[in-house]
Design a protein around this motif. Structure first.
Motif, PDB file in Angstrom:
ATOM      1  N   PHE A  99       0.734  -1.285  -0.059  1.00  0.00           N
ATOM      2  CA  PHE A  99       0.040  -0.046  -0.147  1.00  0.00           C
ATOM      3  C   PHE A  99       0.974   1.367   0.139  1.00  0.00           C
ATOM      4  N   LYS A 100       1.885   1.047   0.596  1.00  0.00           N
ATOM      5  CA  LYS A 100       2.842   2.317   0.604  1.00  0.00           C
ATOM      6  C   LYS A 100       3.305   2.931  -0.929  1.00  0.00           C
ATOM      7  N   ASN A 101       3.468   1.826  -1.689  1.00  0.00           N
ATOM      8  CA  ASN A 101       3.932   2.206  -2.783  1.00  0.00           C
ATOM      9  C   ASN A 101       3.012   2.270  -4.204  1.00  0.00           C
ATOM     10  N   ASN A 102       1.624   2.176  -3.368  1.00  0.00           N
ATOM     11  CA  ASN A 102       0.165   2.326  -4.415  1.00  0.00           C
ATOM     12  C   ASN A 102      -0.063   3.936  -4.497  1.00  0.00           C
ATOM     13  N   PRO A 103       0.120   4.419  -5.686  1.00  0.00           N
ATOM     14  CA  PRO A 103       0.029   5.869  -5.821  1.00  0.00           C
ATOM     15  C   PRO A 103      -1.471   6.327  -5.982  1.00  0.00           C
ATOM     16  N   ARG A 104      -2.437   5.248  -5.894  1.00  0.00           N
ATOM     17  CA  ARG A 104      -3.777   5.541  -6.170  1.00  0.00           C
ATOM     18  C   ARG A 104      -4.571   4.814  -4.878  1.00  0.00           C
ATOM     19  N   LYS A 105      -4.317   5.130  -3.793  1.00  0.00           N
ATOM     20  CA  LYS A 105      -4.806   4.515  -2.562  1.00  0.00           C
ATOM     21  C   LYS A 105      -6.272   4.401  -2.519  1.00  0.00           C
ATOM     22  N   ARG A 106      -6.726   5.734  -2.697  1.00  0.00           N
ATOM     23  CA  ARG A 106      -8.150   5.949  -2.531  1.00  0.00           C
ATOM     24  C   ARG A 106      -8.943   5.194  -3.842  1.00  0.00           C
ATOM     25  N   GLN A 107      -8.523   5.039  -5.144  1.00  0.00           N
ATOM     26  CA  GLN A 107      -9.141   4.352  -5.915  1.00  0.00           C
ATOM     27  C   GLN A 107      -9.201   2.851  -5.545  1.00  0.00           C
ATOM     28  N   SER A 108      -7.997   2.478  -5.010  1.00  0.00           N
ATOM     29  CA  SER A 108      -8.122   0.837  -4.846  1.00  0.00           C
ATOM     30  C   SER A 108      -9.166   0.779  -3.495  1.00  0.00           C
ATOM     31  N   VAL A 109      -9.172   1.650  -2.687  1.00  0.00           N
ATOM     32  CA  VAL A 109     -10.092   1.353  -1.653  1.00  0.00           C
ATOM     33  C   VAL A 109     -11.466   1.440  -2.161  1.00  0.00           C
ATOM     34  N   ARG A 110     -12.058   2.299  -3.083  1.00  0.00           N
ATOM     35  CA  ARG A 110     -13.221   2.222  -3.598  1.00  0.00           C
ATOM     36  C   ARG A 110     -13.523   1.020  -4.484  1.00  0.00           C
ATOM     37  N   ARG A 111     -12.578   0.560  -4.968  1.00  0.00           N
ATOM     38  CA  ARG A 111     -12.637  -0.599  -5.863  1.00  0.00           C
ATOM     39  C   ARG A 111     -13.259  -1.992  -4.757  1.00  0.00           C
ATOM     40  N   ILE A 112     -12.640  -1.802  -3.479  1.00  0.00           N
ATOM     41  CA  ILE A 112     -13.127  -2.994  -2.471  1.00  0.00           C
ATOM     42  C   ILE A 112     -14.473  -2.805  -2.171  1.00  0.00           C
ATOM     43  N   PHE A 113     -15.177  -1.796  -2.207  1.00  0.00           N
ATOM     44  CA  PHE A 113     -16.345  -1.410  -1.795  1.00  0.00           C
ATOM     45  C   PHE A 113     -17.442  -1.097  -3.104  1.00  0.00           C
ATOM     46  N   GLY A 114     -16.709  -1.264  -4.112  1.00  0.00           N
ATOM     47  CA  GLY A 114     -17.417  -1.034  -5.210  1.00  0.00           C
ATOM     48  C   GLY A 114     -18.244  -2.098  -5.893  1.00  0.00           C
ATOM     49  N   PRO A 115     -18.597  -1.929  -7.355  1.00  0.00           N
ATOM     50  CA  PRO A 115     -19.517  -3.092  -7.833  1.00  0.00           C
ATOM     51  C   PRO A 115     -18.461  -3.962  -8.395  1.00  0.00           C
ATOM     52  N   GLU A 116     -19.044  -5.296  -8.841  1.00  0.00           N
ATOM     53  CA  GLU A 116     -18.364  -6.333  -9.501  1.00  0.00           C
ATOM     54  C   GLU A 116     -18.984  -6.732 -10.700  1.00  0.00           C
ATOM     55  N   GLY A 117     -18.294  -7.728 -11.293  1.00  0.00           N
ATOM     56  CA  GLY A 117     -18.880  -8.306 -12.300  1.00  0.00           C
ATOM     57  C   GLY A 117     -18.780  -7.796 -13.723  1.00  0.00           C
ATOM     58  N   ASP A 118     -19.254  -7.963 -14.736  1.00  0.00           N
ATOM     59  CA  ASP A 118     -18.819  -7.936 -16.242  1.00  0.00           C
ATOM     60  C   ASP A 118     -18.844  -6.276 -16.582  1.00  0.00           C
ATOM     61  N   GLU A 119     -19.713  -5.611 -15.910  1.00  0.00           N
ATOM     62  CA  GLU A 119     -19.745  -4.238 -16.142  1.00  0.00           C
ATOM     63  C   GLU A 119     -18.221  -3.723 -15.908  1.00  0.00           C
ATOM     64  N   VAL A 120     -17.948  -3.842 -14.742  1.00  0.00           N
ATOM     65  CA  VAL A 120     -16.687  -3.675 -14.296  1.00  0.00           C
ATOM     66  C   VAL A 120     -15.630  -3.925 -15.057  1.00  0.00           C
ATOM     67  N   LEU A 121     -15.505  -5.208 -15.451  1.00  0.00           N
ATOM     68  CA  LEU A 121     -14.470  -5.740 -16.232  1.00  0.00           C
ATOM     69  C   LEU A 121     -14.615  -5.117 -17.772  1.00  0.00           C
ATOM     70  N   ARG A 122     -15.726  -4.605 -18.426  1.00  0.00           N
ATOM     71  CA  ARG A 122     -15.684  -4.179 -19.591  1.00  0.00           C
ATOM     72  C   ARG A 122     -15.052  -2.549 -19.236  1.00  0.00           C
ATOM     73  N   GLY A 123     -15.392  -2.081 -18.289  1.00  0.00           N
ATOM     74  CA  GLY A 123     -14.664  -0.539 -18.164  1.00  0.00           C
ATOM     75  C   GLY A 123     -13.392  -0.822 -17.990  1.00  0.00           C
ATOM     76  N   ALA A 124     -12.817  -1.714 -17.245  1.00  0.00           N
ATOM     77  CA  ALA A 124     -11.305  -1.736 -17.398  1.00  0.00           C
ATOM     78  C   ALA A 124     -10.757  -2.122 -18.768  1.00  0.00           C
ATOM     79  N   TYR A 125     -11.352  -2.963 -19.562  1.00  0.00           N
ATOM     80  CA  TYR A 125     -11.053  -3.049 -20.904  1.00  0.00           C
ATOM     81  C   TYR A 125     -11.140  -1.828 -21.787  1.00  0.00           C
TER      82      TYR A 125
END
Length: 347
Positions: A99-125
């Motif tokens: 986590f110390k070397n993670n430059p986007r800590k807030r985004q990472s935490v939001r992803r933990i509590f965010g949605p999952e599934g195909d929609e998230v995967l398509r967004g990453a693609y």
């Protein structure tokens, strides 16, 4: 279950881009890792032994290529999705992937509590995210990776001056038989031999820790240089960066990196460069510059430090192995010249 000859297949592969940051033990991959982590379209670096093991097992003929390719595709897709939804975030503070070397800590935490599934995967693609992997010693056996991922893989190899890797190798091999050490290895007459030393297993087994370190460095360097020449005649894309170039010519190195990744280099990743302590100056006798090498050597000039390591190697390995090491150093100096005042043997 009845055995058959049908081939495995990965259907609906994600075809996401990926970065493989590779180098031998002690080559300095951690120097570049914060830079890659800082690029917005690059996921946080992941260490994954399964990827390495599949590549090695395929090269050694322990599993067939079809099985290896299918598992590599499946595993990389799973890693990509896990990163996209914040699964397996490393909270270990000081790890390269922590986590110390993670430059986007807030985004990472939001992803933990965010949605999952195909929609998230398509967004990453759609956003063109890169899966970001750090591996060890794989370039000489990397064919299966190029065959599996093709042009969507960006392979970055970090190389380093042999003298400045010696201490890292020796310290690692001193704990090579520890429980936590998980390098794929062979049992050769009751002795643990790493996979890359199979062709010279008896020599490895009958050598001291210092000799094993020198032999490992020069054998892998020889294979890397040979593989670089082979790749020049293929369509496979690879970026070779030396640790010295990253230290002394940081801007030039980063421009190469961003161009290779097809990313605009509009602003320097200042915070990440600060974390990696680059660019660095040579440390001259009596001058207080940041040292090229490890932090523990601050206050000792590069020349003095290099002479100390050379003397240690000369005193702890056979004459034949020392001469081989000299040749390896000269080969490296020729292929990867740098501003480092390289030690002149016999000078």
């Amino acid at each position: 279950m009845v055995k058959d000859n049908h081939e495995f297949a990965k259907f609906s592969s994600g075809n996401h881009p990926l970065i493989v940051l590779d180098g031998v033990w002690g080559s300095g991959k951690s120097l570049l890792s914060p830079i890659l982590n800082s690029i917005r379209s690059v996921q946080m670096v992941r260490f994954d032994m399964s990827i390495e093991e599949l590549v090695i097992l395929s090269n050694l003929g322990k599993i067939d290529d079809n099985t290896a390719k299918t598992l590599l595709q499946m595993h990389s897709d799973d890693l990509f999705y896990s990163n996209a939804i914040g699964r397996h975030i490393n909270l270990r503070w000081k790890d390269d992937s922590g986590f110390k070397n993670n430059p986007r800590k807030r985004q990472s935490v939001r992803r933990i509590f965010g949605p999952e599934g195909d929609e998230v995967l398509r967004g990453a693609y759609n956003s063109g995210e890169y899966l970001n992997l750090m591996t060890h010693n794989l370039l000489p056996v990397s064919e299966i990776l190029f065959e599996t991922f093709g042009p969507r893989m960006k392979f970055i190899e970090i190389v380093r001056h042999p003298v400045f890797m010696f201490e890292h190798w020796r310290n690692f091999l001193l704990r090579f038989n520890n429980t936590r050490e998980s390098t794929l290895s062979f049992n050769i007459n009751g002795k643990k031999v790493p996979w890359f030393a199979l062709d010279w297993a008896n020599e490895f087994s009958n050598s001291t820790f210092s000799e094993q370190s020198v032999l490992g460095i020069l054998h892998l360097q020889r294979e890397i240089l040979s593989h670089m020449q082979k790749l020049e005649n293929t369509k496979n894309s690879i970026l070779i960066l030396s640790f010295e170039e990253l230290c002394f010519d940081s801007l030039q190195s980063l421009e190469k990196l961003y161009s290779y990744l097809n990313i605009d280099f509009t602003t320097m990743p200042t915070r990440a460069m600060r974390a990696s302590k680059i660019p660095r100056a040579r440390i001259l006798s009596g001058k207080g510059h940041e040292q090229y090498g490890w932090q523990k050597n601050l206050g000792v000039s590069d020349d003095v430090y290099m002479e100390q390591i050379i003397a240690q190697i000369r005193d702890t390995v056979s004459k034949e192995i020392f001469e081989m090491f000299i040749q390896a150093v000269e080969e490296y100096n020729e292929v990867f010249p740098s501003k480092l005042n390289l030690y002149k043997f016999g000078g």
